[in-house]
Design an enzyme around this catalytic site. Structure first.
Site, PDB file in Angstrom:
ATOM      1  N   HIS A 110      33.552  41.554   0.544  1.00 35.31           N
ATOM      2  CA  HIS A 110      34.013  42.775   0.351  1.00 35.31           C
ATOM      3  C   HIS A 110      35.529  42.823   1.205  1.00 35.31           C
ATOM      4  O   HIS A 110      35.678  41.927   2.111  1.00 35.31           O
ATOM      5  CB  HIS A 110      33.266  43.630   1.055  1.00 35.31           C
ATOM      6  CG  HIS A 110      33.517  45.350   0.829  1.00 35.31           C
ATOM      7  ND1 HIS A 110      34.719  45.666   1.568  1.00 35.31           N
ATOM      8  CD2 HIS A 110      33.319  46.182   0.029  1.00 35.31           C
ATOM      9  CE1 HIS A 110      34.646  46.987   1.024  1.00 35.31           C
ATOM     10  NE2 HIS A 110      33.927  47.306   0.081  1.00 35.31           N
ATOM     11  N   GLU A 182      36.611  45.554  -7.193  1.00 35.94           N
ATOM     12  CA  GLU A 182      37.085  46.675  -6.255  1.00 35.94           C
ATOM     13  C   GLU A 182      38.379  46.381  -5.862  1.00 35.94           C
ATOM     14  O   GLU A 182      39.016  45.447  -4.860  1.00 35.94           O
ATOM     15  CB  GLU A 182      36.153  46.610  -5.229  1.00 35.94           C
ATOM     16  CG  GLU A 182      34.931  46.889  -5.249  1.00 35.94           C
ATOM     17  CD  GLU A 182      34.186  47.156  -3.896  1.00 35.94           C
ATOM     18  OE1 GLU A 182      33.619  48.356  -3.886  1.00 35.94           O
ATOM     19  OE2 GLU A 182      34.060  46.176  -3.029  1.00 35.94           O
TER      20      GLU A 182
END
Length: 269
Positions: A110, A182
């Protein structure tokens, strides 16, 4: 795992994932998980192996209780991170232990882990390898830091994917991943990245991956995602939700959108 078949006809499952990050305390997390179970149970169209796949990723201390709360439901349990190694690594949690706890999916790479905790591409690759060895499905997060052309963004994401799985000889691992696209510039923003942009990046990335494997991983979008977005992302396989899904009513709305998409036979091509 859910892969997107490159041949015509087969529909990939629509995947809806949600992470609580570190927003919820222990008791609040348990209440939220119980509500999630009810929201899913109210929708009989969601079942194991069905057209809509649900993944819930709470904080580490909640995992064992979460497994008990979600037992017997179609919801898959995920973890927000795993260690790159084993043994004398104080404060870390191994992929093998996560598997013992009943975790199916682990989030890796992430943007917050990369920027705030200094995780390099090499660390992400080690974690991906450990997750696969433990039988977990890596939810590999990829995305560009600043807005680019869709072509450049797709190339950037491809490089991140290939770095995570290692040399060419390991590319059979591609089909065992779930990709969370993302764009970093959209994480925590007031609104998600424009749907037209996301669709084009996702489609280009899928085509680049299809040149390397017959089992292309599913690609889900994250970055200020919430209700109303999924119907606009015809070329993506689902959503990876954050703060907007901490209100389980919003989560239910997104599940309804996923079910509606499947009832109309819609899936990325």
């Amino acid at each position: 795992m859910t892969t997107h078949k490159t041949t015509e006809g087969a529909l990939a499952a629509t995947c809806i994932g949600v992470s609580t990050k570190m927003y919820l305390g222990y008791n609040a997390s348990l209440r939220w998980l119980e509500q999630i179970r009810r929201v899913v149970a109210e929708r009989p169209g969601i079942y194991p192996g069905g057209p809509v796949r649900v993944i819930v990723i709470p904080s580490y201390p909640v995992l064992e209780s979460a497994g008990k709360i979600l037992a017997g439901s179609p919801v898959l349990l995920g973890a927000q991170n795993c260690s790159w190694g084993e043994g004398a690594l104080t404060g870390e949690v191994s992929a093998a232990m996560l598997a013992e706890l009943g975790v199916s999916v682990v989030e890796i790479g992430h943007a917050e882990r990369r920027s705030l905790f200094g995780e390099s591409d090499a660390v992400v690759a080690l974690k991906t390898k450990k997750a696969l060895a433990a039988g977990l499905e890596p939810l590999l997060c990829v995305g560009e830091s600043v807005r680019m052309t869709p072509r450049a963004a797709a190339g950037h994401c491809l490089a991140q994917v290939l770095s995570a799985i290692g040399p060419t000889g390991q590319q059979e691992s591609l089909g065992r991943l779930l990709l969370g696209y993302e764009p970093v510039w959209a994480i925590g923003a007031p609104a998600p990245a424009p749907a037209e942009y996301v669709n084009e990046v996702g489609d280009r990335l899928r085509r680049l991956l299809a040149e390397r494997t017959e089992e292309v991983p599913a690609i889900i979008y994250g970055g200020s995602a919430g209700p109303g977005l999924l119907p606009e992302l015809q070329l993506l396989d689902g959503l990876f939700l954050g703060r907007f899904a901490h209100d389980t009513k919003n989560f239910g709305l997104v599940l309804d959108e996923a079910l509606d998409r499947r009832s109309h036979g819609q899936a990325p091509r």
